[in-house]
Design a protein around this motif. Sequence first.
Motif, PDB file in Angstrom:
ATOM      1  N   VAL A 174       0.837  -1.206   0.000  1.00  0.00           N
ATOM      2  CA  VAL A 174       0.000   0.000   0.000  1.00  0.00           C
ATOM      3  C   VAL A 174       0.869   1.252   0.000  1.00  0.00           C
ATOM      4  O   VAL A 174       0.582   2.218  -0.711  1.00  0.00           O
ATOM      5  N   ALA A 175       1.950   1.244   0.771  1.00  0.00           N
ATOM      6  CA  ALA A 175       2.854   2.401   0.801  1.00  0.00           C
ATOM      7  C   ALA A 175       3.447   2.650  -0.590  1.00  0.00           C
ATOM      8  O   ALA A 175       3.511   3.803  -1.044  1.00  0.00           O
ATOM      9  N   LEU A 176       3.863   1.588  -1.271  1.00  0.00           N
ATOM     10  CA  LEU A 176       4.396   1.738  -2.628  1.00  0.00           C
ATOM     11  C   LEU A 176       3.326   2.243  -3.588  1.00  0.00           C
ATOM     12  O   LEU A 176       3.583   3.080  -4.443  1.00  0.00           O
ATOM     13  N   TYR A 177       2.129   1.732  -3.446  1.00  0.00           N
ATOM     14  CA  TYR A 177       1.030   2.126  -4.325  1.00  0.00           C
ATOM     15  C   TYR A 177       0.714   3.611  -4.185  1.00  0.00           C
ATOM     16  O   TYR A 177       0.399   4.286  -5.158  1.00  0.00           O
ATOM     17  N   LYS A 178       0.811   4.120  -2.974  1.00  0.00           N
ATOM     18  CA  LYS A 178       0.502   5.528  -2.706  1.00  0.00           C
ATOM     19  C   LYS A 178       1.639   6.471  -3.081  1.00  0.00           C
ATOM     20  O   LYS A 178       1.450   7.688  -3.114  1.00  0.00           O
ATOM     21  N   THR A 179       2.806   5.923  -3.373  1.00  0.00           N
ATOM     22  CA  THR A 179       3.950   6.731  -3.764  1.00  0.00           C
ATOM     23  C   THR A 179       3.674   7.385  -5.111  1.00  0.00           C
ATOM     24  O   THR A 179       3.208   6.713  -6.036  1.00  0.00           O
ATOM     25  N   PRO A 180       3.937   8.682  -5.239  1.00  0.00           N
ATOM     26  CA  PRO A 180       3.641   9.351  -6.512  1.00  0.00           C
ATOM     27  C   PRO A 180       4.513   8.888  -7.688  1.00  0.00           C
ATOM     28  O   PRO A 180       4.169   9.113  -8.831  1.00  0.00           O
ATOM     29  N   ASN A 181       5.613   8.218  -7.417  1.00  0.00           N
ATOM     30  CA  ASN A 181       6.503   7.738  -8.465  1.00  0.00           C
ATOM     31  C   ASN A 181       5.820   6.598  -9.232  1.00  0.00           C
ATOM     32  O   ASN A 181       5.538   5.549  -8.666  1.00  0.00           O
ATOM     33  N   PRO A 182       5.544   6.782 -10.517  1.00  0.00           N
ATOM     34  CA  PRO A 182       4.854   5.744 -11.303  1.00  0.00           C
ATOM     35  C   PRO A 182       5.594   4.405 -11.320  1.00  0.00           C
ATOM     36  O   PRO A 182       4.964   3.359 -11.402  1.00  0.00           O
ATOM     37  N   ALA A 183       6.907   4.436 -11.238  1.00  0.00           N
ATOM     38  CA  ALA A 183       7.677   3.185 -11.252  1.00  0.00           C
ATOM     39  C   ALA A 183       7.368   2.324 -10.030  1.00  0.00           C
ATOM     40  O   ALA A 183       7.528   1.106 -10.063  1.00  0.00           O
ATOM     41  N   ALA A 184       6.913   2.939  -8.961  1.00  0.00           N
ATOM     42  CA  ALA A 184       6.590   2.195  -7.744  1.00  0.00           C
ATOM     43  C   ALA A 184       5.332   1.352  -7.913  1.00  0.00           C
ATOM     44  O   ALA A 184       5.092   0.428  -7.146  1.00  0.00           O
TER      45      ALA A 184
END
Length: 130
Positions: A23-33
Amino acid sequence: MEMENSFKLVHEQGIKDLLNDAVALYKTPNPAARQDSVEKIWDAFERLKTYYTMLDKKRSSEKIVNYMAKGDDNFVELFNLEFRALTDIGNKFRIRHHETNKVDIADIRYCDYLFNRCLSLINLAIQYLD
């Protein structure tokens, strides 16, 4: 129940950590995440299938499905199909495996769809774990 609150219902720390990381990665604004978030949520799904450690993976998954379905054969069928579909997706696409014959997820919108589909099943399942 709010998704992240349902994570607290999980007694197995490894699943809880994978869900929180996904979930933390999903919420990251970086599209690569987004791709990384899909990998993490699939790792959580695979680990969830082994939740009942006294059983093998297949029997543990069956137990989860039976709890979710509450004795209704229609929902046993539905949830078994969804568990199988997500397993097949994880094996066919470049989510869990990165061999050259795996299908790349080239569109970030597909990552959104796959992440939310897998998370939705996990979120429902963990509400039925004992």
